[in-house]
Design a protein around this motif. Structure first.
Motif, PDB file in Angstrom:
ATOM      1  N   LEU A  67       0.815  -1.222   0.000  1.00 47.74           N
ATOM      2  CA  LEU A  67       0.000   0.000   0.000  1.00 47.74           C
ATOM      3  C   LEU A  67       0.845   1.266   0.000  1.00 47.74           C
ATOM      4  CD1 LEU A  67      -2.785  -0.904   2.613  1.00 47.74           C
ATOM      5  CD2 LEU A  67      -2.976  -0.935   0.119  1.00 47.74           C
ATOM      6  N   GLY A  68       2.103   1.143   0.408  1.00 45.63           N
ATOM      7  CA  GLY A  68       2.975   2.305   0.485  1.00 45.63           C
ATOM      8  C   GLY A  68       2.698   3.176   1.696  1.00 45.63           C
ATOM      9  N   VAL A  69       2.387   2.527   2.831  1.00 42.60           N
ATOM     10  CA  VAL A  69       2.096   3.257   4.066  1.00 42.60           C
ATOM     11  C   VAL A  69       2.953   2.704   5.201  1.00 42.60           C
ATOM     12  CG1 VAL A  69      -0.270   3.795   3.365  1.00 42.60           C
ATOM     13  CG2 VAL A  69       0.192   1.692   4.673  1.00 42.60           C
ATOM     14  N   THR A  70       2.901   3.367   6.352  1.00 40.17           N
ATOM     15  CA  THR A  70       3.625   2.909   7.538  1.00 40.17           C
ATOM     16  C   THR A  70       2.633   2.634   8.666  1.00 40.17           C
ATOM     17  OG1 THR A  70       3.883   5.113   8.502  1.00 40.17           O
ATOM     18  CG2 THR A  70       5.540   4.409   6.876  1.00 40.17           C
ATOM     19  N   ALA A  71       3.139   2.046   9.737  1.00 43.43           N
ATOM     20  CA  ALA A  71       2.284   1.756  10.891  1.00 43.43           C
ATOM     21  C   ALA A  71       1.728   3.031  11.509  1.00 43.43           C
ATOM     22  CB  ALA A  71       3.064   0.957  11.933  1.00 43.43           C
ATOM     23  N   LYS A  72       2.478   4.134  11.412  1.00 39.56           N
ATOM     24  CA  LYS A  72       2.041   5.395  12.007  1.00 39.56           C
ATOM     25  C   LYS A  72       0.803   5.966  11.332  1.00 39.56           C
ATOM     26  CE  LYS A  72       6.485   6.917  13.868  1.00 39.56           C
ATOM     27  NZ  LYS A  72       7.531   7.970  13.816  1.00 39.56           N
ATOM     28  N   ASP A  73       0.603   5.654  10.051  1.00 36.45           N
ATOM     29  CA  ASP A  73      -0.582   6.183   9.368  1.00 36.45           C
ATOM     30  C   ASP A  73      -1.577   5.084   8.990  1.00 36.45           C
ATOM     31  OD1 ASP A  73       0.832   5.141   7.155  1.00 36.45           O
ATOM     32  OD2 ASP A  73       1.605   7.111   6.623  1.00 36.45           O
ATOM     33  N   ASP A  80     -11.839  -8.561  15.169  1.00 35.78           N
ATOM     34  CA  ASP A  80     -12.890  -8.978  16.100  1.00 35.78           C
ATOM     35  C   ASP A  80     -12.397  -9.890  17.217  1.00 35.78           C
ATOM     36  OD1 ASP A  80     -12.575 -11.179  14.120  1.00 35.78           O
ATOM     37  OD2 ASP A  80     -14.235 -12.078  15.225  1.00 35.78           O
ATOM     38  N   SER A  81     -11.065 -10.062  17.332  1.00 37.00           N
ATOM     39  CA  SER A  81     -10.593 -11.066  18.291  1.00 37.00           C
ATOM     40  C   SER A  81      -9.296 -10.658  18.976  1.00 37.00           C
ATOM     41  CB  SER A  81     -10.363 -12.401  17.566  1.00 37.00           C
ATOM     42  OG  SER A  81      -9.199 -12.309  16.748  1.00 37.00           O
ATOM     43  N   ASP A  82      -8.892 -11.481  19.940  1.00 35.24           N
ATOM     44  CA  ASP A  82      -7.617 -11.282  20.619  1.00 35.24           C
ATOM     45  C   ASP A  82      -6.455 -11.387  19.644  1.00 35.24           C
ATOM     46  OD1 ASP A  82      -8.445 -14.025  20.408  1.00 35.24           O
ATOM     47  OD2 ASP A  82      -6.787 -14.601  21.697  1.00 35.24           O
ATOM     48  N   VAL A  83      -6.593 -12.252  18.652  1.00 36.09           N
ATOM     49  CA  VAL A  83      -5.548 -12.379  17.633  1.00 36.09           C
ATOM     50  C   VAL A  83      -5.346 -11.049  16.921  1.00 36.09           C
ATOM     51  CG1 VAL A  83      -4.899 -13.504  15.460  1.00 36.09           C
ATOM     52  CG2 VAL A  83      -5.948 -14.847  17.287  1.00 36.09           C
ATOM     53  N   ASP A  84      -6.448 -10.375  16.608  1.00 36.34           N
ATOM     54  CA  ASP A  84      -6.362  -9.089  15.899  1.00 36.34           C
ATOM     55  C   ASP A  84      -5.777  -7.992  16.788  1.00 36.34           C
ATOM     56  OD1 ASP A  84      -7.536 -10.058  13.476  1.00 36.34           O
ATOM     57  OD2 ASP A  84      -9.447 -10.102  14.515  1.00 36.34           O
ATOM     58  N   ILE A  85      -6.185  -7.974  18.041  1.00 38.26           N
ATOM     59  CA  ILE A  85      -5.641  -6.982  18.981  1.00 38.26           C
ATOM     60  C   ILE A  85      -4.130  -7.151  19.112  1.00 38.26           C
ATOM     61  CG2 ILE A  85      -5.610  -6.300  21.422  1.00 38.26           C
ATOM     62  CD1 ILE A  85      -8.673  -7.120  21.403  1.00 38.26           C
ATOM     63  N   ASN A  86      -3.676  -8.392  19.218  1.00 38.39           N
ATOM     64  CA  ASN A  86      -2.246  -8.654  19.344  1.00 38.39           C
ATOM     65  C   ASN A  86      -1.502  -8.407  18.033  1.00 38.39           C
ATOM     66  OD1 ASN A  86      -2.180  -9.386  22.095  1.00 38.39           O
ATOM     67  ND2 ASN A  86      -3.002 -11.410  21.617  1.00 38.39           N
ATOM     68  N   THR A  87      -2.167  -8.686  16.915  1.00 42.59           N
ATOM     69  CA  THR A  87      -1.566  -8.400  15.604  1.00 42.59           C
ATOM     70  C   THR A  87      -1.299  -6.909  15.460  1.00 42.59           C
ATOM     71  OG1 THR A  87      -2.677 -10.285  14.566  1.00 42.59           O
ATOM     72  CG2 THR A  87      -1.900  -8.545  13.104  1.00 42.59           C
ATOM     73  N   ALA A  88      -2.319  -6.099  15.791  1.00 45.12           N
ATOM     74  CA  ALA A  88      -2.165  -4.642  15.699  1.00 45.12           C
ATOM     75  C   ALA A  88      -1.043  -4.153  16.625  1.00 45.12           C
ATOM     76  CB  ALA A  88      -3.483  -3.958  16.039  1.00 45.12           C
ATOM     77  N   LYS A  89      -1.037  -4.682  17.845  1.00 44.28           N
ATOM     78  CA  LYS A  89      -0.008  -4.285  18.818  1.00 44.28           C
ATOM     79  C   LYS A  89       1.387  -4.634  18.302  1.00 44.28           C
ATOM     80  CE  LYS A  89       1.443  -5.099  23.616  1.00 44.28           C
ATOM     81  NZ  LYS A  89       1.171  -5.855  24.856  1.00 44.28           N
ATOM     82  N   ASN A  90       1.527  -5.849  17.770  1.00 41.97           N
ATOM     83  CA  ASN A  90       2.820  -6.288  17.256  1.00 41.97           C
ATOM     84  C   ASN A  90       3.242  -5.517  16.005  1.00 41.97           C
ATOM     85  OD1 ASN A  90       2.982  -8.200  19.286  1.00 41.97           O
ATOM     86  ND2 ASN A  90       2.133  -9.850  18.038  1.00 41.97           N
ATOM     87  N   GLY A 106       2.497  -2.269  15.651  1.00 44.42           N
ATOM     88  CA  GLY A 106       2.703  -0.882  16.034  1.00 44.42           C
ATOM     89  C   GLY A 106       1.592   0.062  15.645  1.00 44.42           C
ATOM     90  N   MET A 107       0.361  -0.448  15.634  1.00 41.16           N
ATOM     91  CA  MET A 107      -0.781   0.396  15.261  1.00 41.16           C
ATOM     92  C   MET A 107      -1.966   0.126  16.171  1.00 41.16           C
ATOM     93  SD  MET A 107      -2.131  -1.442  11.740  1.00 41.16           S
ATOM     94  CE  MET A 107      -0.501  -1.390  10.985  1.00 41.16           C
ATOM     95  N   PRO A 108      -2.920   1.062  16.258  1.00 40.86           N
ATOM     96  CA  PRO A 108      -4.116   0.832  17.073  1.00 40.86           C
ATOM     97  C   PRO A 108      -5.050  -0.179  16.418  1.00 40.86           C
ATOM     98  CG  PRO A 108      -4.278   2.943  15.943  1.00 40.86           C
ATOM     99  CD  PRO A 108      -2.902   2.407  15.659  1.00 40.86           C
ATOM    100  N   CYS A 109      -5.929  -0.749  17.230  1.00 39.85           N
ATOM    101  CA  CYS A 109      -6.899  -1.732  16.736  1.00 39.85           C
ATOM    102  C   CYS A 109      -8.315  -1.317  17.113  1.00 39.85           C
ATOM    103  CB  CYS A 109      -6.595  -3.112  17.318  1.00 39.85           C
ATOM    104  SG  CYS A 109      -7.734  -4.410  16.756  1.00 39.85           S
ATOM    105  N   ILE A 110      -9.196  -1.283  16.138  1.00 43.89           N
ATOM    106  CA  ILE A 110     -10.625  -1.114  16.394  1.00 43.89           C
ATOM    107  C   ILE A 110     -11.225  -2.507  16.529  1.00 43.89           C
ATOM    108  CG2 ILE A 110     -12.819  -0.248  15.513  1.00 43.89           C
ATOM    109  CD1 ILE A 110     -11.220   1.735  13.788  1.00 43.89           C
TER     110      ILE A 110
END
Length: 219
Positions: free
Chosen positions: A156-162, A168-178, A180-184
């Motif tokens: 996509l040509g983007v970074t974690a900061k943008d 919908d799950s703990d896997v997704d929350i941990n994926t986002a954390k790992n 370096g981005m927020p998770c909805i």
């Protein structure tokens, strides 16, 4: 103006309801190999870490079972044909993706579903809105490792900061954390808000409209 340039989505339980087809393919394989079948509720709490892990959780003794590889192969063959018999987008999802796309965001799917099915379902339902769809392959670690998200960002040509992740799950929350981005965390998927909170979730969306508002930083 939003600080985000890209929104990266989980697939099963976030964009698509897929439990019925997963259950049917799992049970086809289990029954064919002489094992007891699973209920929809059991499938719901065994998904999230890829289809091999799903089958490990459904076949008695998992990988230690001599018939595991045969059952897993039977599942994959059945699911390739039947992955869209009863699946479809959650209400409001096509409209959400259209609004995000029209607002200038780059959109990706990153899933632990195997690559062929991920790409097929993305093309079928979201070909006009999703820019890249990445599923599980042997060459890259699956979620919650950040590898597939990093690959999507690179394309996509983007970074974690943008970027921001939606799941919908703990896997997704941990994926986002790992990554370096927020998770909805969404309310309509395979895990409850309580489970998501216990996994460290802090941003919640009850509807697809909420996701848009959070990305746009209106709430």
């Amino acid at each position: 103006m939003s600080k985000y340039k890209a929104v990266i989505f989980d697939l099963d339980g976030t964009l698509l309801y897929t439990l019925e087809d997963l259950k049917n393919s799992v049970n086809f394989a289990l029954e064919k190999n002489g094992f007891e079948t699973c209920t929809l509720s059991q499938i719901q709490y065994r998904v999230g870490n890829g289809v091999q892990k799903l089958m490990e959780r459904c076949v008695p003794d998992g990988l230690l079972n001599p018939a595991f590889e045969k059952a897993f192969s039977d599942f994959k063959e059945h699911y390739k044909i039947h992955c869209n018999d009863n699946s479809g987008p959650y209400e409001g999802i096509p409209e959400l993706l259209k609004r995000l796309k029209e607002s200038g965001y780059k959109l990706a799917i990153v899933s632990n579903k195997f690559m062929d099915a991920t790409k097929e379902l993305s093309e079928l339902y979201f070909k006009d809105t999703i820019d890249v769809a990445i599923g599980e392959t042997k060459d890259i670690r699956k979620k919650p490792a950040p590898d597939t998200v990093i690959e999507a960002m690179k394309i996509l040509g983007v970074t974690a900061k943008d970027s921001i992740y939606v799941g919908d799950s703990d896997v997704d929350i941990n994926t986002a954390k790992n990554s370096g981005m927020p998770c909805i965390s969404v309310a309509w998927g395979f895990r409850t808000r309580k489970e998501q909170e216990e996994a460290g979730g802090t941003i919640f969306a009850d509807t697809p409209t909420d996701v848009f508002d959070i990305v746009e930083e209106k709430r």
